[in-house]
Design a protein around this motif. Structure first.
Motif, short mmCIF file in Angstrom:
data_model
loop_
_atom_site.label_atom_id
_atom_site.label_comp_id
_atom_site.label_asym_id
_atom_site.label_seq_id
_atom_site.Cartn_x
_atom_site.Cartn_y
_atom_site.Cartn_z
N LEU A 55 0.85 -1.19 0.00
CA LEU A 55 0.00 0.00 0.00
C LEU A 55 0.89 1.24 0.00
O LEU A 55 1.66 1.45 0.94
CB LEU A 55 -0.91 0.02 1.23
CG LEU A 55 -1.89 -1.15 1.36
CD1 LEU A 55 -2.72 -0.98 2.63
CD2 LEU A 55 -2.78 -1.25 0.15
N PRO A 56 0.78 2.08 -1.02
CA PRO A 56 1.58 3.30 -1.05
C PRO A 56 1.09 4.29 0.00
O PRO A 56 -0.04 4.17 0.50
CB PRO A 56 1.34 3.83 -2.47
CG PRO A 56 0.01 3.28 -2.86
CD PRO A 56 -0.09 1.94 -2.18
N ASP A 57 1.90 5.26 0.32
CA ASP A 57 1.51 6.27 1.30
C ASP A 57 0.22 6.97 0.90
O ASP A 57 -0.57 7.35 1.76
CB ASP A 57 2.62 7.31 1.48
CG ASP A 57 3.83 6.74 2.21
OD1 ASP A 57 3.66 5.74 2.96
OD2 ASP A 57 4.93 7.28 2.04
N ALA A 58 0.00 7.13 -0.40
CA ALA A 58 -1.18 7.85 -0.88
C ALA A 58 -2.42 6.96 -1.05
O ALA A 58 -3.43 7.42 -1.56
CB ALA A 58 -0.86 8.53 -2.20
N TYR A 59 -2.36 5.69 -0.61
CA TYR A 59 -3.54 4.83 -0.68
C TYR A 59 -4.63 5.47 0.16
O TYR A 59 -4.35 5.94 1.25
CB TYR A 59 -3.21 3.42 -0.15
CG TYR A 59 -4.42 2.52 -0.13
CD1 TYR A 59 -4.75 1.79 -1.25
CD2 TYR A 59 -5.24 2.43 0.99
CE1 TYR A 59 -5.89 0.99 -1.25
CE2 TYR A 59 -6.36 1.63 1.00
CZ TYR A 59 -6.68 0.90 -0.12
OH TYR A 59 -7.80 0.12 -0.13
N VAL A 88 -7.81 -2.02 -13.91
CA VAL A 88 -8.48 -1.42 -12.76
C VAL A 88 -7.50 -1.15 -11.61
O VAL A 88 -7.69 -0.22 -10.83
CB VAL A 88 -9.68 -2.26 -12.29
CG1 VAL A 88 -9.23 -3.51 -11.56
CG2 VAL A 88 -10.63 -1.45 -11.45
N ILE A 89 -6.42 -1.89 -11.54
CA ILE A 89 -5.41 -1.64 -10.51
C ILE A 89 -4.34 -0.69 -11.05
O ILE A 89 -3.93 0.24 -10.37
CB ILE A 89 -4.78 -2.97 -10.02
CG1 ILE A 89 -5.83 -3.77 -9.26
CG2 ILE A 89 -3.56 -2.70 -9.15
CD1 ILE A 89 -5.38 -5.13 -8.82
N MET A 96 -12.86 4.84 -4.54
CA MET A 96 -14.10 4.13 -4.21
C MET A 96 -13.85 2.64 -4.00
O MET A 96 -14.62 1.96 -3.34
CB MET A 96 -15.13 4.31 -5.33
CG MET A 96 -15.63 5.73 -5.42
SD MET A 96 -16.85 6.06 -6.72
CE MET A 96 -17.31 4.52 -7.39
N PHE A 97 -12.77 2.11 -4.56
CA PHE A 97 -12.42 0.70 -4.40
C PHE A 97 -11.71 0.50 -3.06
O PHE A 97 -11.11 1.42 -2.52
CB PHE A 97 -11.52 0.23 -5.53
CG PHE A 97 -12.09 0.42 -6.90
CD1 PHE A 97 -13.41 0.13 -7.19
CD2 PHE A 97 -11.29 0.89 -7.92
CE1 PHE A 97 -13.93 0.31 -8.46
CE2 PHE A 97 -11.79 1.07 -9.20
CZ PHE A 97 -13.12 0.78 -9.46
N ASN A 101 -12.34 -5.45 -2.57
CA ASN A 101 -12.67 -5.46 -4.00
C ASN A 101 -11.60 -6.17 -4.82
O ASN A 101 -11.91 -6.89 -5.77
CB ASN A 101 -12.81 -4.04 -4.57
CG ASN A 101 -14.01 -3.30 -4.07
OD1 ASN A 101 -13.90 -2.16 -3.63
ND2 ASN A 101 -15.18 -3.91 -4.11
N VAL A 102 -10.34 -5.95 -4.47
CA VAL A 102 -9.23 -6.57 -5.20
C VAL A 102 -9.37 -8.08 -5.19
O VAL A 102 -9.21 -8.75 -6.22
CB VAL A 102 -7.87 -6.13 -4.61
CG1 VAL A 102 -6.73 -6.95 -5.22
CG2 VAL A 102 -7.64 -4.64 -4.82
N PHE A 103 -9.70 -8.65 -4.02
CA PHE A 103 -9.73 -10.11 -3.87
C PHE A 103 -11.08 -10.74 -4.17
O PHE A 103 -11.14 -11.92 -4.49
CB PHE A 103 -9.22 -10.49 -2.48
CG PHE A 103 -7.78 -10.13 -2.32
CD1 PHE A 103 -6.79 -10.93 -2.87
CD2 PHE A 103 -7.41 -8.95 -1.70
CE1 PHE A 103 -5.46 -10.57 -2.78
CE2 PHE A 103 -6.08 -8.59 -1.60
CZ PHE A 103 -5.11 -9.39 -2.15
#
Length: 168
Positions: A55-59, A88-89, A96-97, A101-103
């Protein structure tokens, strides 16, 4: 609106409370593994993949990085690095995701509907286009061959974002 760090914590807790097995890397909340099961309607059924999530800092304003740790035979997954080519990634991510949602949506869709016209694995894409039954058999063979060891004799434990079971 909450800060990115609060959102990261909420999304991670939501993932931890789901049915997914999550292993934290180090003490932070920015890197972890998720055990992902192949969709039942696909040749990946029966497989379990260890997915590294960063997860980046800006997540959540910037998408997570996603990569398969154990081998994945798929046109849109780099065979050597495990990197995923998923619009989508990589390109159309939205705050909004969330991680679930990823999994629950994005990765199952990737496995159910490969895109051989935008490959990271040219061999898999060519085989899929040339001989779909042979491609599906190769997927099944690779899936079975590259599964992580299962420690069924160990007790289960509940994970929190600060505790990792040593036998996992």
């Amino acid at each position: 609106m909450s800060s990115p760090s609060k959102r990261r914590e909420m999304d991670l807790m939501k993932l931890l409370m789901s049915d997914y097995k999550v292993e934290m890397i180090n003490d932070g909340m920015q890197e972890f593994y998720v055990h992902f099961h192949g969709p039942s309607e696909s040749p990946y059924h029966g497989g379990v993949w260890k997915i590294r999530v960063g997860l980046p800092d800006a997540y959540p304003y910037k998408s997570p990085s996603i990569g398969f740790i154990n081998k994945m035979y798929h046109p849109n997954v780099d065979e050597m690095s495990g990197s995923v080519c998923l619009d989508v990634i990589n390109q159309t991510w939205s705050p909004m995701f969330d991680l679930v949602n990823v999994f629950e949506v994005f990765l199952p869709q990737l496995l159910l509907y490969p895109n051989p016209s935008d490959p990271l694995n040219g061999e898999a894409a060519a085989l899929m286009l040339r001989d779909r039954p042979a491609y599906e058999q190769r997927v099944k063979d690779v899936t079975i061959l590259h599964q992580p060891l299962v420690h069924s004799s160990y007790p289960t434990c509940t994970l929190s974002y600060r505790v990792v079971c040593p036998w996992i």
